[in-house]
Design a protein around this motif. Structure first.
Motif, PDB file in Angstrom:
ATOM      1  N   SER A 176       0.972  -1.038  -0.047  1.00 37.03           N
ATOM      2  CA  SER A 176       0.054   0.018  -0.149  1.00 37.03           C
ATOM      3  C   SER A 176       0.920   1.321  -0.037  1.00 37.03           C
ATOM      4  O   SER A 176       2.110   1.147   0.236  1.00 37.03           O
ATOM      5  N   ARG A 177       0.329   2.257  -0.330  1.00 34.90           N
ATOM      6  CA  ARG A 177       1.094   3.643  -0.201  1.00 34.90           C
ATOM      7  C   ARG A 177       1.395   3.894   1.223  1.00 34.90           C
ATOM      8  O   ARG A 177       2.846   4.513   1.312  1.00 34.90           O
ATOM      9  N   LYS A 178       0.953   3.445   2.296  1.00 32.47           N
ATOM     10  CA  LYS A 178       1.263   3.435   3.467  1.00 32.47           C
ATOM     11  C   LYS A 178       2.729   2.748   3.776  1.00 32.47           C
ATOM     12  O   LYS A 178       3.703   3.345   4.329  1.00 32.47           O
ATOM     13  N   VAL A 179       2.800   1.660   3.403  1.00 31.31           N
ATOM     14  CA  VAL A 179       4.024   0.884   3.321  1.00 31.31           C
ATOM     15  C   VAL A 179       5.272   1.586   2.482  1.00 31.31           C
ATOM     16  O   VAL A 179       6.403   1.549   3.172  1.00 31.31           O
ATOM     17  N   ALA A 180       4.778   1.939   1.319  1.00 35.74           N
ATOM     18  CA  ALA A 180       5.584   2.612   0.381  1.00 35.74           C
ATOM     19  C   ALA A 180       6.423   3.902   1.037  1.00 35.74           C
ATOM     20  O   ALA A 180       7.438   4.126   1.213  1.00 35.74           O
ATOM     21  N   ASP A 181       5.596   4.764   1.691  1.00 34.63           N
ATOM     22  CA  ASP A 181       6.040   5.660   2.315  1.00 34.63           C
ATOM     23  C   ASP A 181       6.790   5.575   3.596  1.00 34.63           C
ATOM     24  O   ASP A 181       7.713   6.391   3.950  1.00 34.63           O
ATOM     25  N   TYR A 182       6.457   4.594   4.349  1.00 35.21           N
ATOM     26  CA  TYR A 182       7.199   4.362   5.324  1.00 35.21           C
ATOM     27  C   TYR A 182       8.764   4.075   5.043  1.00 35.21           C
ATOM     28  O   TYR A 182       9.768   4.532   5.952  1.00 35.21           O
ATOM     29  N   PHE A 183       9.061   3.447   3.826  1.00 34.00           N
ATOM     30  CA  PHE A 183      10.225   2.885   3.672  1.00 34.00           C
ATOM     31  C   PHE A 183      11.159   4.182   2.817  1.00 34.00           C
ATOM     32  O   PHE A 183      12.203   3.805   2.304  1.00 34.00           O
ATOM     33  N   GLY A 184      10.610   5.205   2.629  1.00 32.06           N
ATOM     34  CA  GLY A 184      11.352   6.102   2.044  1.00 32.06           C
ATOM     35  C   GLY A 184      10.398   7.140   0.976  1.00 32.06           C
ATOM     36  O   GLY A 184       9.112   6.787   0.921  1.00 32.06           O
TER      37      GLY A 184
END
Ligand SMILES: Nc1ncnc2c1ncn2[C@@H]1O[C@H](COP(=O)(O)OP(=O)(O)OP(=O)(O)O)[C@@H](O)[C@H]1O
Length: 352
Positions: free
Chosen positions: A226-234
């Protein structure tokens, strides 16, 4: 020893803190629990260790339900951030404490402590008092004390968080070495995504008592759920487009896409966007020199794009703030990763 957490819910003071969390950990895996403060990492770790009462669900070890087994009989051992050593006792007393309670003969205790101190690279420190040791040395003693219980599962609750960068790396390497040599199953709670990416076989990313994604470091980074995961990693750029008949198209490129027709955003990491000094359409708003890399903030008619590149390559391009340049998308990478998310907002601007 493999571990299964099956639909685990935990309440703390009547508030549900873990909501039906499920997790399968293979024998010998190194797992990191990652996520924002308060998302439930420590609660999950303590539940596995048997230090908290669970509301519902099961914890199984090697197929056997251990949800109601006493902590000291689970084969798990936990090292907390504050280490919980006895400051006025010697290193030897600290490490041998549990063995003394179990009435293990003195000679055997001494030999075990000697061997463990060698393993954690503190040979000869038996008679030193804890209060006379550095932070890094105390961490090693805490590890040795944990290993004295001969655990099958090692649980680490941010044990390196008080250390400086160099010591963190050293302790990380030591833990990984012990994990491999002793064929342990290890679960590490951390706030540090770099540490999780470097050390783990798989990462559990948590959010508000749920698991957002459980995957290998490469998968979670390159194929975020998800975007949430994507945003967490950078940092990420989201570029709007449409899928029609298995083809995604946006302003910059097209690629084959295994999605239903509709509005989507493609997620592109800053390294997927390459500046083209001879091109046009993007104003270079800001250049930030980061040492090995350079970050560029580019303004287009529709919004902003963030790109990052190796600084030696950037130097050859002679780009300055205020210049107009073009961009090229690394299309092969984008097509390979298929990071397409259903469009969440009506905002046409690129998000950063
Ligand atoms: N003893 C307690 N009683 C009531 N609520 C608690 C208790 N301990 C923790 N909580 C709450 O449970 C939630 C999860 O806490 P937990 O310590 O598991 O999070 P965490 O992800 O480990 O956080 P951190 O990274 O800050 O250590 C938080 O909202 C916290 O406020």
């Amino acid at each position: 020893m493999g571990l299964t957490v099956d639909r685990l819910s935990v309440k703390l003071q009547k508030e549900e803190v873990l909501h039906q969390v499920s997790l399968d950990i293979r024998d010998g895996e190194f797992i990191s629990l990652l996520g924002a403060s308060g998302c439930g990492k420590t609660t999950l770790l303590k539940s596995i260790a048997g230090l908290l009462e669970i509301e519902s669900g099961e914890i199984r070890m090697g197929g056997r339900d251990i949800s109601r087994v006493a902590p000291e009989r689970r084969g798990t051992v936990i090292v907390f951030q504050d280490l919980r050593l006895f400051p006025h006792m010697t290193v030897e007393k600290n490490i041998a404490f549990a063995m003394e309670v179990k009435k293990i003969p003195k000679a055997e205790r001494k030999e075990t402590v000697r061997r463990l101190l060698n393993e954690v690279q503190l040979p000869g420190y038996e008679n030193r008092r804890i209060k006379e040791m550095s932070g890094g040395q105390m961490q090693r003693v805490a590890l040795a004390r944990a290993l004295a219980a001969n655990p099958r599962i090692l649980l680490l609750d941010e044990p390196f968080s008080g250390l400086d960068e160099r010591l963190r790396l050293e302790m990380g390497a030591l833990v990984k070495k012990l994990h491999n040599e002793r064929k342990l199953t290890t679960i590490l709670v951390t706030h540090d995504k770099r540490e999780a990416l470097q050390m783990s076989d798989r990462i559990v990313l948590m959010d508000q008592g749920h698991i957002l994604q459980y995957a290998s470091p490469e998968d979670i980074f390159y194929h975020p759920a998800s975007r949430k995961v994507a945003d967490y990693f950078g940092k990420a750029n989201y570029i709007s487009g449409r899928v029609e008949e298995h083809c995604f198209s946006c302003e910059f490129f097209e690629m084959a896409a295994e999605k239903e027709d509709g509005e989507y955003e493609v997620m592109l990491r800053p390294f997927d966007i390459l500046p083209e000094p001879e091109g046009s359409g993007c104003l270079v708003e800001e250049i930030v020199f980061m040492g090995e890399t350079v970050q560029l903030m580019l303004k287009t008619q529709k919004g902003r794009i963030f790109c990052q590149m190796v600084s030696t390559e950037f130097r050859r391009m002679h780009i300055c703030e205020g210049d107009e340049i073009g961009i090229r998308i690394n299309e092969a990478e984008a097509a390979g990763r298929q990071n397409l998310f259903k469009k969440e907002t009506a905002n046409e601007a690129y998000c950063i």
